[in-house]
Design an enzyme around this catalytic site. Structure first.
Site, PDB file in Angstrom:
ATOM      1  CD  GLU A   1      -2.956  -1.140   2.281  1.00  0.00           C
ATOM      2  OE1 GLU A   1      -2.716  -0.374   3.251  1.00  0.00           O
ATOM      3  OE2 GLU A   1      -3.895  -1.943   2.282  1.00  0.00           O
TER       4      GLU A   1
ATOM      5  CG  HIS B   1      -8.675   0.708   2.760  1.00  0.00           C
ATOM      6  ND1 HIS B   1      -7.734   1.505   2.158  1.00  0.00           N
ATOM      7  CD2 HIS B   1      -7.983  -0.197   3.505  1.00  0.00           C
ATOM      8  CE1 HIS B   1      -6.526   1.109   2.532  1.00  0.00           C
ATOM      9  NE2 HIS B   1      -6.647   0.085   3.338  1.00  0.00           N
TER      10      HIS B   1
END
Length: 302
Positions: free
Chosen positions: A136, A170
């Site tokens: 990420e 997300h």
């Protein structure tokens, strides 16, 4: 802009293309087989994204290999900058560190390294503290931020814009949560997703700030792992018990004597004092502890 959307899609989409990674009522995202398959998918996505970014930086920016490595935050390596970043995050989490380490007595396991070994030996721990933070931060900091720098955006815009991609990435957890918790009301599931979007974006603001100020991808990866390990701090309840218990001395229940291991109100008071002090300390040390000679062009100044 299109390449940034591509990074987000290429990171998330593979999770739903294969039955090995696609969540279902019978296969949660925490299943070891699902984690292993997702790790392979994320690794492939990251390699593709890195290659594409390097190509864009080389052709569009007419940059040397050394300049590209510097923009990506992978060289030069500065352990001092990384240590200062972790210290900054530790100051912010002074309260939770006090509760977990002192109140709950976990400091012995920290010293022995037992907690690290037990955590990383599980697939969930490996995903949460290694693969997740590394992949990420590579995508949403080390790749996306240099592209914005190349586009001429100001550091302020980069800090407050790029984390939104991180938060959006997300949102798909809402779908996964609905599959595995079908009885949970939709409104609660949406609120849960919005809350997750909020705190992932807040961390993204901080990570983007640190990356620009230090030019160090390792710093934000370590900070990400640290924050995942700590989780969200408690904001109510007394220490030593599950959040939600009332503050104050423990009382008797079902005729049983007081639990001798439950700490009194002084420990709880100390926790909340440290929680507030940590937030204040974080604010005052945000710029001093992220000062670096490796800062990216246009890094914000106090």
């Amino acid at each position: 802009m299109s390449i940034l959307v591509f990074f987000t899609v290429v990171y998330v989409l593979p999770f739903y293309l294969s039955s090995a990674t696609r969540p279902s009522p019978q296969l949660t995202r925490d299943a070891p087989s699902s984690i292993r398959a997702r790790v392979r998918a994320v690794t492939s996505s990251s390699i593709v994204s890195v290659a594409l970014t390097v190509l864009v930086l080389y052709r569009t920016g007419d940059l040397s290999a050394a300049d590209i490595l510097r923009l990506l935050g992978v060289w030069p390596v500065s352990p001092v900058d990384s240590a200062k970043t972790i210290l900054l995050v530790a100051i912010l989490f002074a309260g939770p560190l006090f509760e977990n380490g002192i109140v709950d007595g976990a400091w012995k396991d920290w010293v022995r390294g037992r907690d690290v070994y037990q955590t990383l030996s599980s697939w969930i721990g490996y995903r949460n503290y290694v693969v997740g933070p590394v992949s990420e931060e590579i995508i949403w900091r080390a790749l996306i931020i240099p592209l914005h720098v190349l586009a001429g955006l100001s550091a302020k815009k980069i800090i407050f814009l790029t984390p939104l991609y991180f938060g959006i990435a997300h949102v798909h957890h809402l779908y996964e949560f609905r599959l595995t918790h079908p009885k949970t009301p939709l409104l609660l599931a949406v609120l849960r997703s919005l809350f997750q979007f909020t705190y992932t974006s807040l961390f993204g603001f901080f990570a983007a700030f640190v990356f620009i100020r230090t030019g160090n991808a390792y710093s934000v990866i370590l900070a990400h792992s640290f924050c995942n390990w700590m989780g969200l701090p408690r904001f109510y309840g007394r220490v030593g018990v599950q959040a939600g218990e009332p503050i104050g001395p423990p009382g008797k229940s079902d005729g049983q004597p007081d639990d001798e291991h439950v700490h009194g109100p002084a420990w709880t008071l100390a926790y909340y004092v440290l929680l507030v002090a940590g937030a204040v300390g974080f604010y005052w040390q945000l710029f001093p502890l992220t000062e670096s000679s490796h800062a990216l062009p246009g890094a914000p100044k106090r």
